[in-house]
Design a protein around this motif. Structure first.
Motif, PDB file in Angstrom:
ATOM      1  N   THR A 121      19.793 -41.559 130.594  1.00 33.92           N
ATOM      2  CA  THR A 121      19.775 -43.011 130.758  1.00 33.92           C
ATOM      3  C   THR A 121      19.333 -43.677 129.462  1.00 33.92           C
ATOM      4  N   ALA A 122      19.662 -44.950 129.337  1.00 36.79           N
ATOM      5  CA  ALA A 122      19.388 -45.685 128.104  1.00 36.79           C
ATOM      6  C   ALA A 122      17.893 -45.828 127.820  1.00 36.79           C
ATOM      7  N   ASP A 123      17.056 -45.749 128.870  1.00 41.00           N
ATOM      8  CA  ASP A 123      15.626 -45.957 128.671  1.00 41.00           C
ATOM      9  C   ASP A 123      14.832 -44.657 128.582  1.00 41.00           C
ATOM     10  N   MET A 124      15.516 -43.530 128.498  1.00 39.87           N
ATOM     11  CA  MET A 124      14.800 -42.261 128.430  1.00 39.87           C
ATOM     12  C   MET A 124      14.325 -41.980 127.005  1.00 39.87           C
ATOM     13  N   GLY A 125      13.319 -41.122 126.891  1.00 37.98           N
ATOM     14  CA  GLY A 125      12.851 -40.721 125.572  1.00 37.98           C
ATOM     15  C   GLY A 125      13.873 -39.823 124.892  1.00 37.98           C
ATOM     16  N   ILE A 126      14.089 -40.024 123.597  1.00 33.90           N
ATOM     17  CA  ILE A 126      15.143 -39.276 122.894  1.00 33.90           C
ATOM     18  C   ILE A 126      14.578 -38.388 121.786  1.00 33.90           C
ATOM     19  N   GLU A 127      13.247 -38.274 121.710  1.00 38.80           N
ATOM     20  CA  GLU A 127      12.656 -37.475 120.634  1.00 38.80           C
ATOM     21  C   GLU A 127      13.124 -36.025 120.694  1.00 38.80           C
ATOM     22  N   PHE A 128      13.147 -35.463 121.903  1.00 36.75           N
ATOM     23  CA  PHE A 128      13.575 -34.080 122.049  1.00 36.75           C
ATOM     24  C   PHE A 128      15.046 -33.920 121.665  1.00 36.75           C
ATOM     25  N   LEU A 129      15.897 -34.835 122.109  1.00 35.97           N
ATOM     26  CA  LEU A 129      17.320 -34.756 121.777  1.00 35.97           C
ATOM     27  C   LEU A 129      17.532 -34.892 120.277  1.00 35.97           C
ATOM     28  N   ALA A 130      16.716 -35.722 119.628  1.00 37.85           N
ATOM     29  CA  ALA A 130      16.819 -35.860 118.176  1.00 37.85           C
ATOM     30  C   ALA A 130      16.462 -34.543 117.487  1.00 37.85           C
ATOM     31  N   GLN A 131      15.470 -33.832 118.018  1.00 35.40           N
ATOM     32  CA  GLN A 131      15.107 -32.526 117.462  1.00 35.40           C
ATOM     33  C   GLN A 131      16.248 -31.531 117.638  1.00 35.40           C
ATOM     34  N   VAL A 132      16.861 -31.542 118.806  1.00 37.54           N
ATOM     35  CA  VAL A 132      18.013 -30.671 119.054  1.00 37.54           C
ATOM     36  C   VAL A 132      19.117 -30.969 118.052  1.00 37.54           C
ATOM     37  N   GLY A 133      19.365 -32.257 117.813  1.00 36.80           N
ATOM     38  CA  GLY A 133      20.385 -32.644 116.851  1.00 36.80           C
ATOM     39  C   GLY A 133      20.065 -32.182 115.441  1.00 36.80           C
ATOM     40  N   ASP A 134      18.794 -32.266 115.054  1.00 35.42           N
ATOM     41  CA  ASP A 134      18.392 -31.811 113.725  1.00 35.42           C
ATOM     42  C   ASP A 134      18.646 -30.311 113.556  1.00 35.42           C
ATOM     43  N   ILE A 135      18.274 -29.531 114.565  1.00 33.39           N
ATOM     44  CA  ILE A 135      18.434 -28.078 114.484  1.00 33.39           C
ATOM     45  C   ILE A 135      19.909 -27.701 114.516  1.00 33.39           C
ATOM     46  N   ALA A 136      20.655 -28.300 115.445  1.00 32.09           N
ATOM     47  CA  ALA A 136      22.085 -28.001 115.541  1.00 32.09           C
ATOM     48  C   ALA A 136      22.816 -28.421 114.272  1.00 32.09           C
ATOM     49  N   GLY A 137      22.460 -29.592 113.732  1.00 29.07           N
ATOM     50  CA  GLY A 137      23.104 -30.058 112.509  1.00 29.07           C
ATOM     51  C   GLY A 137      22.834 -29.127 111.343  1.00 29.07           C
ATOM     52  N   ALA A 138      21.590 -28.669 111.215  1.00 30.13           N
ATOM     53  CA  ALA A 138      21.250 -27.748 110.128  1.00 30.13           C
ATOM     54  C   ALA A 138      22.001 -26.431 110.276  1.00 30.13           C
ATOM     55  N   ALA A 139      22.103 -25.927 111.492  1.00 30.93           N
ATOM     56  CA  ALA A 139      22.778 -24.637 111.714  1.00 30.93           C
ATOM     57  C   ALA A 139      24.282 -24.731 111.455  1.00 30.93           C
ATOM     58  N   LEU A 140      24.901 -25.793 111.939  1.00 34.60           N
ATOM     59  CA  LEU A 140      26.359 -25.883 111.854  1.00 34.60           C
ATOM     60  C   LEU A 140      26.869 -26.299 110.484  1.00 34.60           C
ATOM     61  N   THR A 141      25.995 -26.622 109.548  1.00 36.84           N
ATOM     62  CA  THR A 141      26.460 -26.869 108.185  1.00 36.84           C
ATOM     63  C   THR A 141      27.096 -25.613 107.583  1.00 36.84           C
ATOM     64  N   ARG A 142      26.825 -24.467 108.159  1.00 41.05           N
ATOM     65  CA  ARG A 142      27.415 -23.207 107.687  1.00 41.05           C
ATOM     66  C   ARG A 142      28.934 -23.197 107.876  1.00 41.05           C
TER      67      ARG A 142
END
Length: 229
Positions: free
Chosen positions: A203-224
């Motif tokens: 939902t639009a009002d949920m906390g997104i800190e965890f999802l942002a962390q997931v994005g950081d890790i996935a983004g770093a990994a998939l740069t390969r």
């Protein structure tokens, strides 16, 4: 407003102030404490001042116990999330076969966090990797949208192209769309999509800190998978 007792102009505030500033009063008049009777909040019976104070203290202790249990529960939940994030990150890091990287990332994320559906797309991949499912063609609108996101999008599935990436796309009622970047200063090179049939999962009002962390890790990994600059 002061409450006047009607006795020589002395108010209840005057009495309260005197007692607060004269701590020895009840030591000199200990029998007075025993004779004071108050109404119990748990019935109509009268109780002594000491009993009433004990009841108030017990209620305060119960309130503190509830807060402590709530803090312990939140702490345990956070530890569980941290542990799952650690195991997912480890699984991604241990995937040395570059062609298995995206499938492992998505599968382990779904398994670890009980996500009904997940998919990922990456553009600008290195030559020889265009055949990978994660490198399937996406529209320019998706690329522009991903780059425009400064944080994960969470909300209803209102016809996003990314929803069509799921195996059971028609069941998705809410989703999270997470931009993939080598770091937060660069434009997006991919998009991670998480979907659920539960309209309240994302939902639009949920906390997104965890999802942002997931994005950081996935983004770093998939740069390969990308063309090396």
């Amino acid at each position: 407003m002061n409450n006047n007792s009607g006795t020589d102009g002395i108010t209840e505030d005057d009495i309260a102030g005197y007692l607060a500033n004269t701590p020895g009063f009840f030591e000199r008049h200990a029998d007075l404490l025993a004779s004071v009777q108050l109404t119990s909040p748990h019935g109509s019976r009268a109780v002594s001042l000491q009993e009433r104070q004990m009841e108030m203290l017990r209620e305060r202790i119960k309130g503190l116990e509830r807060k402590i249990m709530e803090m312990i529960r939140y702490g345990q939940d956070n530890m569980a999330i941290s542990d799952r994030l650690h195991r997912w990150t480890r699984a991604v890091m241990l995937t040395h076969d570059i062609e298995r990287l995206a499938p492992v990332l998505v599968r382990e994320l779904q398994h670890g966090f009980m996500i009904p559906q997940a998919a990922v797309r990456v553009w600008g991949v290195a030559p020889g990797l265009e055949h990978l499912p994660c490198a399937a063609e996406v529209s320019e609108d998706v690329k522009i949208f991903a780059t425009s996101l400064v944080a994960p999008y969470c909300g209803a599935n209102s016809g996003f192209e990314a929803a069509s990436w799921f195996e059971n796309a028609e069941s998705v009622m809410s989703l999270a769309l997470i931009p993939l970047r080598p770091d937060r200063q660069h434009q997006a090179f991919g998009l991670l999509a998480l979907g659920s049939p539960d309209p309240t999962r994302y939902t639009a009002d949920m906390g997104i800190e965890f999802l942002a962390q997931v994005g950081d890790i996935a983004g770093a990994a998939l740069t390969r998978l990308l063309v090396q600059q």
